[in-house]
Design an enzyme around this catalytic site. Sequence first.
Site, PDB file in Angstrom:
ATOM      1  N   SER A 147      -1.328 -15.101  -7.986  1.00  0.00           N
ATOM      2  CA  SER A 147      -1.438 -14.215  -9.144  1.00  0.00           C
ATOM      3  C   SER A 147      -0.167 -14.319  -9.978  1.00  0.00           C
ATOM      4  O   SER A 147       0.905 -14.681  -9.466  1.00  0.00           O
ATOM      5  CB  SER A 147      -1.625 -12.772  -8.667  1.00  0.00           C
ATOM      6  OG  SER A 147      -1.431 -11.847  -9.715  1.00  0.00           O
ATOM      7  N   TYR A 160       0.800  -5.638  -3.404  1.00  0.00           N
ATOM      8  CA  TYR A 160       0.037  -6.762  -3.954  1.00  0.00           C
ATOM      9  C   TYR A 160       0.976  -7.837  -4.479  1.00  0.00           C
ATOM     10  O   TYR A 160       0.810  -9.031  -4.176  1.00  0.00           O
ATOM     11  CB  TYR A 160      -0.869  -6.267  -5.073  1.00  0.00           C
ATOM     12  CG  TYR A 160      -1.688  -7.365  -5.710  1.00  0.00           C
ATOM     13  CD1 TYR A 160      -2.799  -7.894  -5.065  1.00  0.00           C
ATOM     14  CD2 TYR A 160      -1.345  -7.877  -6.966  1.00  0.00           C
ATOM     15  CE1 TYR A 160      -3.551  -8.901  -5.649  1.00  0.00           C
ATOM     16  CE2 TYR A 160      -2.094  -8.894  -7.553  1.00  0.00           C
ATOM     17  CZ  TYR A 160      -3.194  -9.397  -6.884  1.00  0.00           C
ATOM     18  OH  TYR A 160      -3.935 -10.406  -7.457  1.00  0.00           O
TER      19      TYR A 160
END
Length: 257
Positions: A147, A160
């Site tokens: 990501s 995350y």
Amino acid sequence: MLRRQMPGHDLHHAFVTGASAGIGDALAHVLARAGIHVVLAARRQAELQRVAASITAAGGRATTVAVDVGDPAAITAAVQQADRELGGLDLVVANAGVAIQRHSAKLTWADCGTMLDVNVVGATATLVAAIPGMIERGRGTLVGVSSIAAWRGLPKLAVYSASKAYLSAFLDALRVDLGPAGIGVTEVRPGYVRTAMNEGAGKLPFELQPEQAAQEIFDAIVARKALHAFPLPIAVAMRSMSALPRSVWEPLARKFV
């Protein structure tokens, strides 16, 4: 009409986690259109069957494996069984991921454990399980869906962001170790993609649909890229932010809390 053996790749069998929805579902369709037999892996068998039926109806080939990616023994067994049954996996994509948005003052271990089980343990186990077979054959491609959050710890996304930073470093090391053995390693860092992960969110910056993200990922795989971050505007912005000193970054980031 289904396109088969698209020029530019020699992939025959792929294993994709998180294939029951979102990017995984879309990527499985892109791979199948390119003539690749796709093994769809996720927990929800009914959703996997839906994706497989869609691929089959379009003339592609897909099989399903209901497995909890967060269970390292289970996902290891699933990858290795597919490798044996298909005569070798050419491509393994660790796509499954979980994001729980939570201010750090309100984090619980349950929040953290869920993300670490899938994003760190699951992704690692998925890729490591494929390595022995690829080394034996002297070829193969490992892909990790990271990501843009890997570049910097984002507000309300501490775990995350950290899990994706781990995956990025892991893939870097795999690339160094496995390149001489003929194994390619591709890391993709998508920006915002409209999936269930961000359901309920308003319009996100430079937001992509899963089908757009899947095509970006496939093109990066075929091009044998080491790293592909997209879309370009947000990738450039996040890479630039990673170079900011803390004295600048932290006040800026707090404006978004």
